[in-house]
Each structure stands twice: as structure tokens, then as C-alpha cells.
Write a protein that holds these residues in place. Structure first.
Motif, PDB file in Angstrom:
ATOM      1  N   GLU A 108       0.829  -1.205   0.000  1.00 13.78           N
ATOM      2  CA  GLU A 108       0.000   0.000   0.000  1.00 13.78           C
ATOM      3  C   GLU A 108       0.868   1.262   0.000  1.00 13.78           C
ATOM      4  O   GLU A 108       0.573   2.243  -0.696  1.00 13.78           O
ATOM      5  N   LEU A 109       1.931   1.231   0.768  1.00 18.79           N
ATOM      6  CA  LEU A 109       2.838   2.379   0.808  1.00 18.79           C
ATOM      7  C   LEU A 109       3.468   2.627  -0.560  1.00 18.79           C
ATOM      8  O   LEU A 109       3.540   3.764  -1.031  1.00 18.79           O
ATOM      9  N   ALA A 110       3.922   1.552  -1.184  1.00 23.35           N
ATOM     10  CA  ALA A 110       4.552   1.691  -2.495  1.00 23.35           C
ATOM     11  C   ALA A 110       3.553   2.148  -3.551  1.00 23.35           C
ATOM     12  O   ALA A 110       3.847   3.030  -4.373  1.00 23.35           O
ATOM     13  N   LYS A 111       2.353   1.587  -3.492  1.00 19.00           N
ATOM     14  CA  LYS A 111       1.327   1.906  -4.483  1.00 19.00           C
ATOM     15  C   LYS A 111       0.965   3.386  -4.443  1.00 19.00           C
ATOM     16  O   LYS A 111       0.722   4.018  -5.473  1.00 19.00           O
ATOM     17  N   HIS A 112       0.926   3.950  -3.238  1.00 16.24           N
ATOM     18  CA  HIS A 112       0.464   5.331  -3.078  1.00 16.24           C
ATOM     19  C   HIS A 112       1.599   6.299  -2.756  1.00 16.24           C
ATOM     20  O   HIS A 112       1.341   7.450  -2.403  1.00 16.24           O
ATOM     21  N   GLN A 113       2.834   5.819  -2.875  1.00 12.61           N
ATOM     22  CA  GLN A 113       4.016   6.659  -2.653  1.00 12.61           C
ATOM     23  C   GLN A 113       3.939   7.366  -1.298  1.00 12.61           C
ATOM     24  O   GLN A 113       4.059   8.597  -1.197  1.00 12.61           O
ATOM     25  N   LEU A 114       3.781   6.559  -0.277  1.00 13.59           N
ATOM     26  CA  LEU A 114       3.689   7.049   1.095  1.00 13.59           C
ATOM     27  C   LEU A 114       4.854   6.520   1.921  1.00 13.59           C
ATOM     28  O   LEU A 114       5.399   5.445   1.647  1.00 13.59           O
ATOM     29  N   GLN A 115       5.197   7.259   2.948  1.00 15.81           N
ATOM     30  CA  GLN A 115       6.184   6.823   3.928  1.00 15.81           C
ATOM     31  C   GLN A 115       5.465   6.514   5.241  1.00 15.81           C
ATOM     32  O   GLN A 115       4.626   7.303   5.693  1.00 15.81           O
ATOM     33  N   LEU A 116       5.772   5.367   5.827  1.00 18.78           N
ATOM     34  CA  LEU A 116       5.266   5.066   7.171  1.00 18.78           C
ATOM     35  C   LEU A 116       6.317   5.530   8.170  1.00 18.78           C
ATOM     36  O   LEU A 116       7.435   4.997   8.195  1.00 18.78           O
ATOM     37  N   VAL A 117       5.985   6.543   8.972  1.00 16.11           N
ATOM     38  CA  VAL A 117       7.012   7.167   9.809  1.00 16.11           C
ATOM     39  C   VAL A 117       7.040   6.622  11.236  1.00 16.11           C
ATOM     40  O   VAL A 117       8.050   6.764  11.923  1.00 16.11           O
ATOM     41  N   LEU A 118       5.951   5.982  11.664  1.00 18.30           N
ATOM     42  CA  LEU A 118       5.877   5.578  13.074  1.00 18.30           C
ATOM     43  C   LEU A 118       4.841   4.486  13.271  1.00 18.30           C
ATOM     44  O   LEU A 118       3.786   4.491  12.637  1.00 18.30           O
ATOM     45  N   PHE A 119       5.156   3.533  14.148  1.00 18.21           N
ATOM     46  CA  PHE A 119       4.135   2.655  14.716  1.00 18.21           C
ATOM     47  C   PHE A 119       4.560   2.258  16.121  1.00 18.21           C
ATOM     48  O   PHE A 119       5.678   2.561  16.553  1.00 18.21           O
ATOM     49  N   ASN A 120       3.653   1.612  16.844  1.00 17.32           N
ATOM     50  CA  ASN A 120       3.897   1.258  18.236  1.00 17.32           C
ATOM     51  C   ASN A 120       4.238  -0.220  18.381  1.00 17.32           C
ATOM     52  O   ASN A 120       3.742  -1.062  17.620  1.00 17.32           O
ATOM     53  N   VAL A 121       5.007  -0.542  19.399  1.00 22.32           N
ATOM     54  CA  VAL A 121       5.093  -1.919  19.865  1.00 22.32           C
ATOM     55  C   VAL A 121       3.727  -2.273  20.466  1.00 22.32           C
ATOM     56  O   VAL A 121       3.061  -1.424  21.071  1.00 22.32           O
ATOM     57  N   ALA A 122       3.290  -3.496  20.294  1.00 22.62           N
ATOM     58  CA  ALA A 122       2.004  -3.932  20.854  1.00 22.62           C
ATOM     59  C   ALA A 122       1.927  -3.607  22.349  1.00 22.62           C
ATOM     60  O   ALA A 122       2.939  -3.608  23.057  1.00 22.62           O
ATOM     61  N   ALA A 123       0.720  -3.319  22.818  1.00 20.07           N
ATOM     62  CA  ALA A 123       0.544  -2.863  24.210  1.00 20.07           C
ATOM     63  C   ALA A 123      -0.399  -3.755  25.010  1.00 20.07           C
ATOM     64  O   ALA A 123      -0.927  -3.340  26.032  1.00 20.07           O
ATOM     65  N   ASP A 124      -0.631  -4.975  24.535  1.00 25.75           N
ATOM     66  CA  ASP A 124      -1.455  -5.947  25.249  1.00 25.75           C
ATOM     67  C   ASP A 124      -2.835  -5.369  25.550  1.00 25.75           C
ATOM     68  O   ASP A 124      -3.542  -4.949  24.645  1.00 25.75           O
ATOM     69  N   ASP A 125      -3.214  -5.272  26.833  1.00 24.60           N
ATOM     70  CA  ASP A 125      -4.585  -4.907  27.211  1.00 24.60           C
ATOM     71  C   ASP A 125      -4.748  -3.432  27.550  1.00 24.60           C
ATOM     72  O   ASP A 125      -5.764  -3.027  28.134  1.00 24.60           O
ATOM     73  N   LEU A 126      -3.775  -2.591  27.186  1.00 17.12           N
ATOM     74  CA  LEU A 126      -3.797  -1.184  27.619  1.00 17.12           C
ATOM     75  C   LEU A 126      -5.063  -0.460  27.176  1.00 17.12           C
ATOM     76  O   LEU A 126      -5.682   0.255  27.966  1.00 17.12           O
ATOM     77  N   LEU A 127      -5.461  -0.631  25.934  1.00 17.70           N
ATOM     78  CA  LEU A 127      -6.615   0.108  25.417  1.00 17.70           C
ATOM     79  C   LEU A 127      -7.937  -0.464  25.907  1.00 17.70           C
ATOM     80  O   LEU A 127      -8.994   0.136  25.695  1.00 17.70           O
ATOM     81  N   GLN A 128      -7.881  -1.591  26.576  1.00 16.99           N
ATOM     82  CA  GLN A 128      -9.088  -2.176  27.175  1.00 16.99           C
ATOM     83  C   GLN A 128      -9.163  -1.903  28.678  1.00 16.99           C
ATOM     84  O   GLN A 128      -9.995  -2.481  29.377  1.00 16.99           O
ATOM     85  N   GLY A 129      -8.302  -1.008  29.170  1.00 16.61           N
ATOM     86  CA  GLY A 129      -8.333  -0.646  30.584  1.00 16.61           C
ATOM     87  C   GLY A 129      -7.316  -1.356  31.445  1.00 16.61           C
ATOM     88  O   GLY A 129      -7.261  -1.142  32.655  1.00 16.61           O
ATOM     89  N   GLY A 130      -6.495  -2.212  30.836  1.00 15.00           N
ATOM     90  CA  GLY A 130      -5.485  -2.932  31.600  1.00 15.00           C
ATOM     91  C   GLY A 130      -4.208  -2.134  31.784  1.00 15.00           C
ATOM     92  O   GLY A 130      -4.125  -0.951  31.434  1.00 15.00           O
ATOM     93  N   GLU A 131      -3.182  -2.791  32.313  1.00 11.12           N
ATOM     94  CA  GLU A 131      -1.926  -2.113  32.617  1.00 11.12           C
ATOM     95  C   GLU A 131      -1.007  -2.003  31.398  1.00 11.12           C
ATOM     96  O   GLU A 131      -0.026  -1.270  31.430  1.00 11.12           O
ATOM     97  N   GLY A 132      -1.331  -2.711  30.336  1.00 11.06           N
ATOM     98  CA  GLY A 132      -0.466  -2.667  29.170  1.00 11.06           C
ATOM     99  C   GLY A 132       0.644  -3.691  29.275  1.00 11.06           C
ATOM    100  O   GLY A 132       0.513  -4.712  29.947  1.00 11.06           O
ATOM    101  N   LEU A 133       1.774  -3.368  28.648  1.00  7.84           N
ATOM    102  CA  LEU A 133       2.827  -4.370  28.498  1.00  7.84           C
ATOM    103  C   LEU A 133       4.197  -3.908  28.972  1.00  7.84           C
ATOM    104  O   LEU A 133       4.919  -4.660  29.618  1.00  7.84           O
ATOM    105  N   ALA A 134       4.576  -2.675  28.678  1.00  6.92           N
ATOM    106  CA  ALA A 134       5.983  -2.283  28.765  1.00  6.92           C
ATOM    107  C   ALA A 134       6.511  -2.057  30.174  1.00  6.92           C
ATOM    108  O   ALA A 134       7.721  -1.916  30.351  1.00  6.92           O
TER     109      ALA A 134
END
Length: 258
Positions: A48-74
Motif C-alpha cells: 500500500e505504501l509503495a502503491k500510493h508513494q507514502l512513507q510510514l514514519v511511526l508505529f507502536n510496539v504492541a501494548a497488550d490490554d492497555l486500550l481495554q483498561g489494563g496495565e499494558g505491556l511495557a
């Protein structure tokens, strides 16, 4: 001229993630970021990046249950092996997608008597991530998140971020500075960015309160954008807001920058 990236986890959500790359390009973005890209294969994203000439500048390491109200991972001592596995997964994606930076979300500590050990675990895990990402030429970043939206988040101020930076003291560790979160904590982003631009690896923004597009809250976004542009910071500025109605209607701030 500032370089803006579209966060595809919150923008263009009217369509599936794979279709958001095209949607961002059609609206004039040349770079994107994704909080957690793992629902798609790295090869699919690369296509998708190549097709649309885009750069992906950032992503996150997985965070387990953080977004569900848990303590996360790190920061959870009992989850260090799981964290290392998530770093390995991030490395596999990074080798294909080549982001500028990968973000580590510190997470929560729900038992205050364990806060010190959580903070220590987080620093150990940061060092582990740096050693994994640095050989790829990728910066490790981490961010503070406000305790209104995310109670008990262990890193919630610029001061805490800066203290960790000083303690670890590694050239490939930088701050991910989220203007919305710091405004929610009653901080002055303009002052911090002016003073510590060289310690910042990525900037994100949303208006405050509400976390919607610029112009919906109290943030003087034109002033902040001008300060970022005048500072030594040369990275991308990520639009990580939740559109008040739909994404296309929320982009006036972006069109006005052109």
C-alpha cells in the motif's frame, strides 16, 4: 513548511485500514503512521505504501490490554518476556516498513505500591527495545499520556519523560511529544518544544479538550505549528485526533497549511 503525517488508526476510519493509505494520499498526505499495524501483514502495508508513494514514519510496539483498561505491556514485571516477543514482532515489521521511529507505550500501574518496580521495568524494557531497533537505524520513542483519559499512566508529564531521557542517555532514545496529552496535563507545549526540540523524535497533536481536529478546542494550533517550524525539530508532525464528524470534514486545518 511542516511535514504532517496522518495517523491511520484514528483518521479515515470510515474505511478499513488497508484502504486508509489511499484515502490519506488522496487528501494530500505524503506520510502516515499507525498505532498498531499488526492486523495487516507487513507485506500488505508495504504494498500500500509503495502503491500510493507514502512513507510510514511511526508505529507502536504492541501494548497488550492497555486500550481495554489494563496495565499494558511495557512496565509490568511479569510481562517482560511477552514484551520481548512484541519487540521481535515490531522488528520484523520494521525491517520491511522502515519507519523513522517505533513508540513504546509505558502503560499503567494499578497498584501504587508497585510503582517503583514498574518504572524500573519500563526503563529496562526501553533499553532492550533500543538495542533491537538501533541496528536498523530506527529511533526508539516513548510518550507521556494524560491521567484524565488514562488514569494511573506511569509517565504523564514532560518532566518525567526528560528524566528518563537523561538517565538512559542514549542517542537513539527520544521523546514522542503529544501536544494534546500535555495540554490535558496543563502544560505549555510551546515552551517545551522550543527548549527541547532536539530531544523529540516525533510530535503528535489534537485539539484540547475533546481530542478532535484543530479549531474545535482551546489549542492555538497556528501558534504551535509556527513554533514547531521555528524550532530545530525537523521530524514529522502527526495528526492523531478523532474527527468530530468525519475525516474529510475535519481537514480544513490541513488544507490551510498548503
Amino acid at each position: 513548511m511542516l511535514r504532517f503525517s496522518a495517523n491511520l488508526s484514528v483518521l479515515f476510519t470510515e474505511v478499513p485500514l488497508q484502504s486508509r493509505f489511499q484515502a490519506a494520499k488522496e487528501q494530500g498526505f505524503n506520510a502516515v503512521e499507525v498505532q498498531f499495524p499488526y492486523e495487516l501483514s507487513a507485506n500488505t502495508i508495504h504494498q500500500e505504501l509503495a502503491k500510493h508513494q507514502l512513507q510510514l514514519v511511526l508505529f507502536n510496539v504492541a501494548a497488550d490490554d492497555l486500550l481495554q483498561g489494563g496495565e499494558g505491556l511495557a512496565s509490568v514485571p511479569e510481562k517482560q518476556q511477552q514484551f520481548k516477543q512484541s519487540v521481535t514482532e515490531a522488528v520484523a515489521y520494521a525491517k520491511i516498513l522502515k519507519p523513522n521511529a517505533i513508540n513504546i507505550l509505558p502503560g499503567r500501574c494499578l497498584n501504587k505500591t508497585r510503582l517503583a518496580i514498574y518504572q524500573q521495568t519500563f526503563k529496562e524494557n526501553l533499553r532492550y527495545a533500543i538495542n533491537a531497533f538501533s541496528p536498523l537505524g530506527i529511533k526508539t520513542v516513548f510518550e507521556a499520556i494524560n491521567t484524565v483519559d488514562m488514569p494511573d499512566f506511569i509517565i504523564h508529564s514532560s518532566e518525567q519523560m526528560f528524566a528518563i531521557m537523561q538517565e538512559i542517555n542514549h542517542p537513539d532514545l527520544l521523546m514522542q511529544y503529544d501536544i494534546y496529552h500535555m495540554l490535558m496535563m496543563q502544560e505549555a507545549p510551546a515552551n517545551f518544544i522550543t527548549q527541547y526540540a532536539d530531544k523529540i523524535g516525533h510530535i503528535q497533536f489534537a485539539d484540547c479538550p475533546g481530542r478532535h481536529q484543530p479549531g474545535t478546542g482551546n489549542m492555538d494550533y497556528q501558534q504551535i505549528f509556527s513554533i514547531i517550524q521555528a524550532s530545530p525539530y525537523k521530524g514529522w508532525v502527526g495528526a492523531e485526533y478523532k474527527p468530530l464528524s468525519n475525516t474529510l470534514a475535519s481537514l480544513n486545518w490541513f488544507k490551510n497549511q498548503e
